[in-house]
Design a protein around this motif. Structure first.
Motif, short mmCIF file in Angstrom:
data_model
loop_
_atom_site.label_atom_id
_atom_site.label_comp_id
_atom_site.label_asym_id
_atom_site.label_seq_id
_atom_site.Cartn_x
_atom_site.Cartn_y
_atom_site.Cartn_z
N ASP B 110 0.84 -1.19 0.00
CA ASP B 110 0.00 0.00 0.00
C ASP B 110 0.88 1.24 0.00
N PRO B 111 1.58 1.52 -1.10
CA PRO B 111 2.54 2.62 -1.10
C PRO B 111 1.84 3.97 -1.21
N PRO B 112 2.43 5.01 -0.65
CA PRO B 112 1.82 6.34 -0.74
C PRO B 112 2.05 7.01 -2.08
N PHE B 113 2.95 6.46 -2.90
CA PHE B 113 3.15 7.00 -4.24
C PHE B 113 3.26 5.81 -5.20
N PRO B 114 2.98 6.01 -6.49
CA PRO B 114 3.02 4.86 -7.42
C PRO B 114 4.42 4.33 -7.57
#
Lengths: 144, 121
Positions: B110-114
């Motif tokens: 679930d990363p905060p950026f792609p």
């Protein structure tokens, strides 16, 4: 994109700052110098109002004790980034460890943190460590 | 001195996990003293890691993340649900590998950026 990226708007509001910082610290001078790479870092960060680490090398300084912002620690040692923890709303938290006394602390990542350094930290448990990932994977396979 | 006193080291051989209730042995397979449940990896806040000595909190500690210090051995970072204090504990040989792996991949899942942009960098 993560599964939970849709509900990013329901973000938890941040705690307001209740502590006064000494002259020359964040709030006094408006910037601080990184303890690891000596980069001059502005105190105002995008995405967070509680910047405590360098956006370039993610190093922090051990100044707080139990409550964030209390400035009660007399260690003042450099804190290196130890690991990353995910929050349920998809944000990353950075776990720091003091290289002088071993104390731990958690802080949210900021919007201008070095993405390459963050990802390097996130994949570190899965990188081919001799007794980390391989041992756990062997244990998982043995139980199946 | 009475003779009915217990021996000076009446160490319990098992303890019950505060979260899942599993009865686990106090010593891990390597012979060291256990500080978290091998099934759900929960711990109890009995040691004051900041000031040292025993802690009066006694709250439940949930596994927060997995750290890899030098040497490549996995270390669990626990966080107390009552007072938010953090603690480190070494991963033992019989810890639940599926729970461990879930904690390890949680930031990447679930990363905060792609993350797909990293292929171009």
């Amino acid at each position: 994109m993560g599964r939970r990226n849709r509900d990013r708007r329901e973000r938890r509001p941040q705690r307001p700052k209740t502590v006064l910082h000494a002259h020359g610290e964040i709030g006094g001078a408006g910037s601080f110098r990184c303890a690891g790479c000596r980069l001059e870092v502005p105190a105002i960060a995008p995405g967070t109002s509680h910047r405590n680490h360098c956006p370039h090398c993610l190093t922090s300084l051990h100044v707080d004790r139990r409550i964030p912002g209390d400035r009660a620690a007399d260690c003042r040692g450099p804190m290196v980034a130890l690991s990353l923890a995910g929050r349920t709303d998809g944000e990353w938290r950075l776990v720091h460890r003091c290289s002088r006394c071993g104390g731990l602390s958690v802080n949210r990542i900021a919007g201008d943190d070095n993405a390459r350094a963050l990802v390097r930290l996130a994949v570190r448990p899965l990188a081919g460590a001799p007794s980390g990932f391989a041992a756990v994977a062997r244990g998982a396979l043995a139980r199946l | 001195m009475s003779t009915t006193e217990p021996s000076p080291t009446p160490r319990a051989l098992t303890f019950d996990c505060v979260r899942c209730g599993l009865t686990v042995s106090a010593l891990d397979p390597d012979g060291r003293e256990r500080d978290h449940c091998p099934g759900c990896l929960s711990s109890r806040h009995v040691v004051d890691h900041d000031g040292g000595g025993a802690s009066a909190c006694d709250g439940r500690m949930v596994p927060l993340s997995i750290a890899v210090p030098r040497g490549g051995v996995w270390v669990l970072v626990h966080r107390c649900v009552r007072c938010d204090e953090l603690a480190e504990s070494a991963v033992t040989a019989d810890d639940n590998p599926l729970v461990l792996m879930r904690i390890a991949v949680r930031p990447l899942a679930d990363p905060p950026f792609p993350l797909d942009l990293f292929g171009e960098v």
